[in-house]
Motif scaffolding. Structure first.
Motif, PDB file in Angstrom:
ATOM      1  N   ARG A  38     -42.361   6.979  -8.522  1.00  0.00           N
ATOM      2  CA  ARG A  38     -42.239   5.910  -9.528  1.00  0.00           C
ATOM      3  C   ARG A  38     -42.184   4.539  -8.889  1.00  0.00           C
ATOM      4  N   MET A  39     -41.492   4.409  -7.780  1.00  0.00           N
ATOM      5  CA  MET A  39     -41.303   3.100  -7.141  1.00  0.00           C
ATOM      6  C   MET A  39     -42.287   2.867  -6.002  1.00  0.00           C
ATOM      7  N   PRO A 112     -35.301   4.642 -14.087  1.00  0.00           N
ATOM      8  CA  PRO A 112     -36.445   4.220 -14.899  1.00  0.00           C
ATOM      9  C   PRO A 112     -36.791   5.313 -15.926  1.00  0.00           C
ATOM     10  N   THR A 113     -37.350   4.912 -17.050  1.00  0.00           N
ATOM     11  CA  THR A 113     -37.610   5.848 -18.150  1.00  0.00           C
ATOM     12  C   THR A 113     -38.584   6.957 -17.767  1.00  0.00           C
ATOM     13  N   SER A 114     -39.532   6.661 -16.894  1.00  0.00           N
ATOM     14  CA  SER A 114     -40.573   7.646 -16.559  1.00  0.00           C
ATOM     15  C   SER A 114     -40.126   8.681 -15.539  1.00  0.00           C
TER      16      SER A 114
END
Length: 683
Positions: A38-39, A112-114
């Protein structure tokens, strides 16, 4: 106990704790991978702290969910689609439950939402890999064993596989075939290696089931086996995958007949199989009708004789000719010449050879052996080294009522081929003959007898000349399952549940399968050429004891899953024109001799000068051109009578080593001949 066995026992004892430890690692790893993805690899410090703080909740909720979902009470080495679906559901439920717990405790703000969605996908992958890795590795290993790499020279590896496993075609409905394949996958050393599937439903091809190709329907079995043979994957057996509705009746009989013709055994799997035990396969074999073992021969001697040679097969579209073409193609001839007068049959066998043996130079020659000039032109153009003469009219009642046609093909046609072979210097011509040529009472047997005598005369004519062509005759009985023979007739009658027709309750015949017959033809020819068979001798194939036709009818009814007389009656219809009650393999005026060739005997007939036979053939030809059937029949048997009167009776040796002890006549005192005044009565 070996180390591997100790490890397996230890794993069984600690299986659930081991899976729980692995799942804890998988949950933690999936969370870390999800954050990194994600990041883009740069995870802020506060997210790392939040993940470490929340990790115990992820693991605890995950393990409770997995236990509640039943992931720890499944045998994962036997996992199926429902097991995988349950695993996916458990992973989604675990992530969802964890997020609910974090939201209630306000502990999800760092995330984070994902991330939960990414973690769910990663977790499913890790959980699946941890449970299915052994099965995937086993399937990959077997898949590599199935691959036939071009130019592969690791013969030792091939031999090891061949010794430990039999190649098998699986036949059945896909649902039941899948059960057999899954069972074989679970065995540490499966005895059978599936090389293809024949579908009883739709005959689909170009699909795969558990990695095994589906090659068509049962009707395509000949083509499929030839195709696999050309790829060095020829099956040795067929496994019939059965379900609640077993394959019964004529369909099973057709399959077993085709398999026997191709020299394949048929094994039937039970409807339900315990997955951890060996398959309890039951043998279904049409060769059981013969009540004797099949002859196994050494192929190397045939390979030495055929490789690099130009081979001509007459009657290539018939049962014997087609099987000759298949087996000869395996031994790498330089060219294969297929000669037949039937356009469609010739086209079919040519296409089969071209598709399955693309490296063989194959030529289809549309020609009748009756056409002397055409036959001479074929030999002049192609100059074959070996000639297998299988072209013949062989149906006894038809030849009996079509005398001119029988003489044209079986006598004059054989003369044309033999004369062409002599003129154009072939190495050897092999005349395929029949036991009906011994003491013949019908036209078919008489014509084949004259063909035998002519080939013998030409063979003796070359005595003293090492370079002279060899003319050999191979004599055998009925071919099991060939076109126009007994077995296809019984099959058609079984399909319609009509009575099976037998001509006489005591009638007997010698039988062999087409594959076995052609093997013996090639083997005996190669051995005769390599070791120098004495000229003028006839090779007689060993077919064991004669079999009663009524016994074959009863066995076929039982093979179809029915009861003789109760489900299918047997009807006695009487002997047909030209038919004998029993057949013999040796004439009274032939010397029976032992042979050094495996699976054969030898006969030494009294020779007839070629000039005398040619003079008789000229008379026959004039009568045939006039289409005088009565005169042709009269001349035919007059020639044989003349030969018989001049040939002395040979004493029958009693020593078992010098005679064919396996052949015994029927207990009937004398044969029953057809009541036809034009047919001579044998004394």
């Amino acid at each position: 106990m070996p180390i591997a066995g100790e490890l397996r026992a230890l794993f069984r004892k600690w299986r659930t704790p081991t899976y729980m430890a692995y799942d804890s690692w998988a949950i933690a790893t999936s969370l870390g991978i999800a954050l990194i993805l994600r990041m883009n690899g740069a995870v802020p410090e506060h997210m790392v702290d939040g993940a470490l703080h929340s990790l115990p909740i992820f693991i605890l909720v995950g393990l409770v969910t997995f236990h509640w979902s039943g992931l720890y009470n499944r045998i994962w080495r036997l996992a199926s689609l429902p097991d995988l679906i349950r695993l996916v559901e458990a992973a989604i439920l675990a992530i969802t439950a964890t997020m609910i717990v974090l939201m209630l405790s306000q502990g999800q703000r760092w995330m984070p939402t994902s991330v939960p969605f990414i973690q769910c996908l990663v977790l499913i992958s890790l959980l699946s890999a941890g449970r299915l890795w052994r099965r995937v590795l086993r399937n990959m290993t077997r898949g590599l064993n199935r691959i036939n790499l071009p130019g592969m020279r690791d013969n030792a590896r091939r031999s090891d596989i061949a010794v430990s496993q039999q190649r098998a075609l699986i036949v059945g409905h896909p649902e039941y075939v899948e059960t057999i394949l899954r069972h074989l996958e679970m065995l540490p050393t499966p005895p059978y290696l599936p090389v293809g599937i024949l579908d009883l439903d739709s005959g689909e091809a170009h699909l795969r089931l558990r990695g095994v190709p589906m090659l068509g329907g049962v009707e395509a079995i000949d083509h499929v086996v030839s195709h696999l043979t050309a790829r060095n994957q020829r099956p040795t057996c067929i496994i019939l995958a059965t379900g609640p509705e077993d394959v019964v009746g004529p369909q099973k009989l057709k399959l077993v007949t085709a398999a026997q013709t191709l020299n394949l055994s048929v094994l039937r799997a039970p409807p339900a199989t315990e997955i951890n035990k060996p398959l309890d396969l039951q043998l279904i074999n049409l060769a059981d009708l013969l009540d004797r073992p099949q002859t196994q021969l050494d192929a190397q001697i045939v390979h030495r004789a055929i490789k690099g040679q130009r081979v001509l097969i007459t009657g290539a579209g018939g049962s014997i000719g087609r099987e000759l073409a298949r087996q000869v193609a395996i031994f790498e001839p330089s060219e294969l010449l297929l000669l037949d007068c039937g356009e469609f049959n010739l086209y079919s066998v040519e296409m089969e050879i071209r598709e399955n043996y693309p490296a063989i130079s194959c030529h289809a020659l549309l020609c009748s052996v009756r056409q002397r000039q055409h036959v001479m032109a074929v030999f002049a153009e192609w100059k074959p080294h070996f000639v297998f003469h299988a072209a013949a009219l062989k149906h006894v009642p038809l030849v009996e009522t079509n005398v001119c046609a029988g003489v044209q093909t079986n006598v004059l046609g054989t003369c044309n081929v033999a004369d062409a072979a002599k003129r154009h210097g072939v190495r050897a011509m092999v005349q395929v003959s029949t036991d009906k040529a011994v003491n013949p009472v019908g036209v078919m047997g008489a014509t084949k007898r004259l063909g035998e005598l002519y080939c013998q005369a030409l063979d003796l004519e070359g005595a003293g000349n090492p370079g002279a062509p060899r003319f050999m005759t191979v004599r055998f009985g009925n071919v099991l399952g060939s076109s126009g023979s007994l077995i296809p007739l019984f099959q058609r009658q079984l399909e319609s549940r009509s009575p099976l027709t037998v001509t006489h309750p005591e009638i007997t015949r010698f039988f062999m399968t087409v594959h076995e017959a052609v093997q013996l033809i090639l083997h005996s020819t190669a051995r005769a050429m390599e070791y120098g068979l004495k000229r003028g001798r006839i090779i007689v194939l060993d077919m064991g004891e004669p079999v009663k036709i009524i016994d074959i009818a009863r066995r076929m009814i039982r093979l179809a899953g029915l009861a003789p007389e109760r489900d299918v009656p047997i009807k006695i219809v009487g002997l047909r024109p030209g038919e004998k009650l029993y057949e013999e393999l040796f004439d009274e005026r032939e010397r029976q001799l032992p042979s050094d060739l495996t699976g054969v005997f030898e006969a030494e007939p009294v020779p007839v000068p070629p000039a005398r036979l040619q003079a008789g053939f000229e008379q026959l030809e004039r009568a045939v051109l006039a289409h005088d059937q009565v005169e042709v029949r009269h001349l035919l048997f007059e020639m044989l009578d003349a030969v018989t009167r001049e040939a002395p009776l040979q004493p029958r040796p009693l020593d078992k080593e010098n005679c064919l002890t396996a052949i015994k006549k029927s207990p009937i005192a004398k044969p029953i001949w057809p009541q036809d005044g034009a047919v001579r009565q044998m004394q």
